[in-house]
Design an enzyme around this catalytic site. Structure first.
Site, PDB file in Angstrom:
ATOM      1  N   GLY A 254       0.727  -1.357   0.005  1.00  0.00           N
ATOM      2  CA  GLY A 254       0.112  -0.079   0.000  1.00  0.00           C
ATOM      3  C   GLY A 254       0.990   1.159  -0.115  1.00  0.00           C
ATOM      4  N   GLU A 291       1.390   5.738   7.726  1.00  0.00           N
ATOM      5  CA  GLU A 291       3.064   5.913   7.350  1.00  0.00           C
ATOM      6  C   GLU A 291       3.656   7.038   8.206  1.00  0.00           C
ATOM      7  OE1 GLU A 291       3.770   3.520   5.844  1.00  0.00           O
ATOM      8  OE2 GLU A 291       2.028   2.754   4.835  1.00  0.00           O
TER       9      GLU A 291
HETATM   10  N1  ARG Z   1       5.808  -0.910   6.245  1.00  0.00           N
HETATM   11  C1  ARG Z   1       4.981  -0.847   5.129  1.00  0.00           C
HETATM   12  C2  ARG Z   1       3.602  -0.403   5.994  1.00  0.00           C
HETATM   13  O1  ARG Z   1       2.901  -1.131   6.779  1.00  0.00           O
HETATM   14  C3  ARG Z   1       4.728  -1.985   4.540  1.00  0.00           C
HETATM   15  C4  ARG Z   1       5.804  -2.557   3.608  1.00  0.00           C
HETATM   16  C5  ARG Z   1       5.332  -3.935   3.025  1.00  0.00           C
HETATM   17  N2  ARG Z   1       6.703  -4.769   2.624  1.00  0.00           N
HETATM   18  C6  ARG Z   1       6.345  -5.984   2.260  1.00  0.00           C
HETATM   19  N3  ARG Z   1       7.645  -6.379   1.960  1.00  0.00           N
HETATM   20  N4  ARG Z   1       5.277  -6.452   2.291  1.00  0.00           N
HETATM   21  O2  ARG Z   1       3.254   0.786   5.795  1.00  0.00           O
HETATM   22 ZN    ZN Z   2       3.074  -0.079   8.293  1.00  0.00          ZN
END
Ligand code: ARG
Ligand code: ZN
Length: 860
Positions: A254, A291
């Site tokens: 996302g 985020e």
């Molecule tokens: N940290 C990101 C979020 O939740 C999502 C990253 C997704 N990465 C993955 N390898 N699936 O905001």
């Molecule tokens: Zn996250």
């Protein structure tokens, strides 16, 4: 250490990296097919860490040259990284590598999307950019130089220099490599500013492709609201002078919280009234917040290793849920979150993919960005808050930030902040992180005319690799109602920690003191959905009707209505008779109640999903028949429409929103109620109202609901064609056009519809959003279609996952979850699903992502 392609990694094997990284200097010479990356990394031995060979991760990177303190070296390179002899003192590592962003279709590391260079490094993408200790506990200051003729060159932190053909960025905050980001392309900024409470002026910008500038206003509003909310609610302020968001059209997830340079899937940031629905506006607001909130929960305090993923994700989801509750309606948000959790996380927790919030092993970490880690993780955080209370919650969070700012920590560190604040032991509570499976809370009542007793018993079913379960700490919010409709015991939080607990109420005394006749009370259990458990309590239909009319807890009021419709559908889908009179009457009084929020009424009008009924039948030891479940739902909708037609028509009329479109909660709530009514009314008026709404709509919420209502009654061909003509140049709207057709196809046509759409000239299967626009509704929105007895949909899904796997393994692996319910169904369907899974597994060179998922689904 270098590891094999399919090796399992264990939490218990954690070892710190034997070096500290003082500085990272990167130079990128950008070129679509041959980007050169020069790295200068200052390493220093860490005497506190256990000694190990010097290993740097690196995948799909071609080493050109390497040197230590200026002397050329020749490391041993494998397809997972390199090892090299290094001196026993601080040293400077220099390397030059070549990578090909254009050929990077997996969309991890540095890749090209529509002419834009962009990165995705979480979890292990940085190793596709250069050789590096790519693990979250290695924190370093990054300085980046980008050389390219493209007009916009962005990276993390603050801009420090720029000129013709280059730009330099410096991020003063030490960070793990997964937060690294770089973007280069022909992008336009839409700017704003935010002044933090200590007076720092932050320049905000959303960077988009030319022509999308008008879709950024909502994202910027949401960002400012998030920044303010985190200051007010958690005392957390932003630390840089600049905050950039970039919208990219090819993105696996996302969005991504890279420090100072968030990168978003364009579907989760771009919105205009004409192109995005109310639900999308709400989602964008929530994801922008999510985020942004990672800045503290994830970036400044990060994870020691990927097993701790929920430390940042569960907590940040919990924070974004709180934010949405504050911006909109708290009860409505709670119901929406419970719906998602039950539909998707309970499914995961009850099937072959069940795993704890903190998994203990994995082959491919991308496979653990799950509903359990995110959504159940958020529930665990919410329970912690309910158990410690609001004041200790804030104090514990403050302590956590104060202790661990700039560190990479564990779930233990998180819990210690609360244990220390409260002087309370949280060892038993910690089981929520290690024990998989959805707990059952069975409830029995006893009434002797004076005293009312509730006996609560908890149990958690076995899950793969975990046969025995221990009792959990479960916050159970309970209230009691008198049969006259008033509450005699207000909401009380019972903290259950034993297997069985008995609650005793002196009802005779309570009734007398409140001047009421002594009568057996009606319990309202698990108010506000105070824990992510399944309540097992047989209630007479009349009691659910009573609670739907009288419960003071909005969640349980909705729940009572849901229990009514669930009971009818569960029975009818199993071929039994069921009386729907209480349900119809209950819905009618909710619709008539002028004190209730339209958004809440809309939720009461929504029936349980087909997968929810299948889940329920399976739990009751029956074999669900997706075709019968679908038919039961259709018949019940017809019935409600027939019984309540005038009231639905009146509600539809009364909830039209005049004036210019606004995505606020009140207006969106009305549209949501009106659109629910429209869906039902279309079954009576042959789509007349829907056709009129489609013609007059000036926003996507109204057009899409009208189109959907038409397709659901087998009409709408003309509107579908019109929609395509109108929106063919807007990919995000076209995604909806694809999805809707699969979601609303008749079960026997679903696979054929999906198959036909994959032949449409606009079907670009390498674009994750477009791939999902067809296959996600096939797997999730149309269960009767996916499980059509012919097995056509299984075949189609397997064909496409096999085709996608070498191109984008993480999306293919995710897609295989379509099959994770295979064990629920009859032998005919089981065999077809297993054959499809086996065919995927037998594919030569299958990715480790998909291999791990399919093997787990098959139970190997
Ligand atoms: N940290 C990101 C979020 O939740 C999502 C990253 C997704 N990465 C993955 N390898 N699936 O905001
Ligand atoms: Zn996250």
């Amino acid at each position: 250490m270098p590891d094999n392609q399919h090796e399992k990694i264990f939490l218990s094997d954690y070892k710190a990296f034997p070096w500290k990284v003082d500085r990272v200097d990167l130079t990128f010479k950008l070129s679509p097919k041959a980007t050169r990356v020069l790295s200068r990394i200052a390493f220093r031995p860490d005497p506190a860490a256990p000694a190990a060979p010097f290993f740097l991760h690196g995948e799909s990177v071609r080493l050109i040259s390497a040197a230590i303190d200026g002397e050329p070296v020749s490391p041993d390179v494998t397809d997972r990284g390199l090892t090299c002899d290094v001196p026993d003192r601080p040293f400077l590592w220099e390397a030059e590598v070549e990578i090909s962003p254009e050929e990077n279709t997996a969309l991890e590391g540095l890749y090209m999307s529509n002419g834009i260079f962009s990165t995705q490094c979480e979890a292990e993408g940085f190793r596709r950019i250069t050789f590096y200790p790519d693990r979250p506990d290695v924190l370093a200051r990054f300085r980046v130089r980008i050389e390219s003729d493209l007009p916009v060159l962005l990276s993390n932190g603050n801009p420090v220099a720029s000129g013709k053909g280059f730009a330099e960025w410096d991020d003063p905050w030490p960070k793990p490599a997964y937060l690294f980001a770089l973007v280069a392309g022909d992008l336009q900024p839409v700017r704003d500013t935010f002044t933090t409470r200590s007076g720092r002026e932050v320049d905000l910008a959303i960077w988009v492709r030319k022509g999308d500038e008008h879709k950024c206003a909502w994202g910027l509003e949401s960002l400012k609201a998030s920044m303010k909310w985190d200051e007010e609610t958690y005392g957390r302020e932003y630390q840089l002078d600049i905050f950039n968001i970039v919208a990219v059209s090819d993105f696996n997830a996302g969005a991504m919280e890279n420090t100072g340079l968030n990168i978003f899937n364009s579907a989760l940031v771009l919105a205009s009234p004409e192109t995005a629905t109310d639900a999308e506006f709400e989602r964008i607001e929530g994801v922008i917040a999510h985020e942004y909130f990672h800045n503290w929960t994830g970036n400044r305090v990060t994870c020691r290793d990927w097993f701790q993923l929920s430390l940042k994700e569960g907590l940040t989801v919990y924070r974004d849920q709180q934010f949405t509750s504050d911006m909109r309606s708290a009860p409505v948000k709670r119901i929406e979150d419970a719906l998602l959790l039950r539909a998707r996380q309970f499914r995961e927790d009850g099937g072959p993919l069940a795993h704890p919030v903190r998994p203990e092993s994995f082959v491919e970490i991308n496979n653990f960005y799950t509903l359990t880690v995110y959504e159940k993780g958020a529930e665990v955080v919410g329970m912690l808050k309910r158990l410690v209370g609001d004041n200790a919650w804030r104090a514990g969070c403050d302590l956590y930030f104060e202790r661990h700012d700039g560190e990479a920590v564990t779930i233990e560190d998180w819990l210690a902040a609360f244990a220390d604040t409260m002087g309370r032991d949280l060892e038993q509570f910690k089981r929520w992180y290690s024990q998989a499976g959805t707990p059952r809370l069975s409830v029995k009542e006893d009434w002797d005319g004076q005293t009312y007793k509730l006996t609560l018993t908890q149990s958690t079913p076995p899950t793969p690799g975990q046969s025995d379960k221990l009792p959990l700490v479960i916050p159970v919010a309970i209230g009691l109602l008198h049969p006259d409709g008033a509450e005699i015991v207000g909401t009380t939080m019972v903290e259950m920690s034993q297997e069985t607990e008995v609650l005793t109420y002196d009802i005779a005394d309570l009734c007398k003191r409140q001047g009421k006749d002594v009568a057996r009370p009606v319990p309202s259990l698990l108010r506000g959905f105070s824990a992510p458990v399944i309540v097992e309590f047989e209630r007479p239909t009349e009691e659910n009707a009573f609670l739907l009319a009288h419960d003071t807890d909005p969640f349980n009021r909705w729940e009572a209505g849901r229990n009514l419709s669930r009971e009818v559908l569960l029975k009818r889908a199993a071929g039994e008779e069921a009386d729907d009179a209480h349900l119809v009457k209950g819905i009618s009084s909710v619709l008539r109640d002028t004190h209730l929020d339209p958004a809440f009424k809309a939720l009461v009008l929504g029936l349980p999903s087909e997968d929810d009924i299948a889940q329920g039948l399976h739990a009751a030891g029956k074999t669900p028949d997706p075709t019968a479940i679908h038919a039961a739902g259709e018949a019940l909708r017809d019935r409600i429409a027939e019984e309540l037609e005038p009231l639905l028509a009146k509600t539809f009329d009364e909830n039209q929103v005049p004036g210019p479109y606004s995505p606020d909660a009140a207006a969106a709530g009305k549209r949501s109620l009106a659109n629910r009514c429209l869906g039902l009314l279309s079954r009576r008026d042959d789509g007349a109202r829907a056709a009129a709404q489609y013609d007059s709509a000036d926003n996507m919420t109204l057009s899409l609901a009208a189109l959907s209502a038409l397709l659901n009654i087998g009409k709408g061909d003309a509107q579908l064609a019109d929609f395509e003509t109108k929106w063919r140049d807007d990919p995000l709207v076209m995604d909806k056009w694809f999805s809707l057709q699969v979601a609303s196809a008749a079960p026997e046509d679903a696979a054929t519809t999906a198959d036909r759409l994959t032949g449409h000239p606009a079907f670009n299967w390498k674009n994750p959003n477009r791939f999902r626009s067809v296959f996600s509704p096939l797997a999730n929105a149309n269960p009767a279609g996916f499980h059509d007895p012919s097995g056509k949909a299984y075949e189609l899904m397997a064909d496409w996952l096999i085709r996608l796997d070498p191109v984008n393994p993480s999306i293919a692996a995710r897609g295989s979850t379509a099959f994770d319910t295979w064990e629920r169904y009859d032998t005919g369907r089981q065999e077809k699903m297993r054959a499809a899974l086996q065919r995927i597994l037998d594919t030569p060179n299958l990715s480790r992502d998909t291999r791990e998922m399919v093997s787990r689904i098959l139970g190997d």
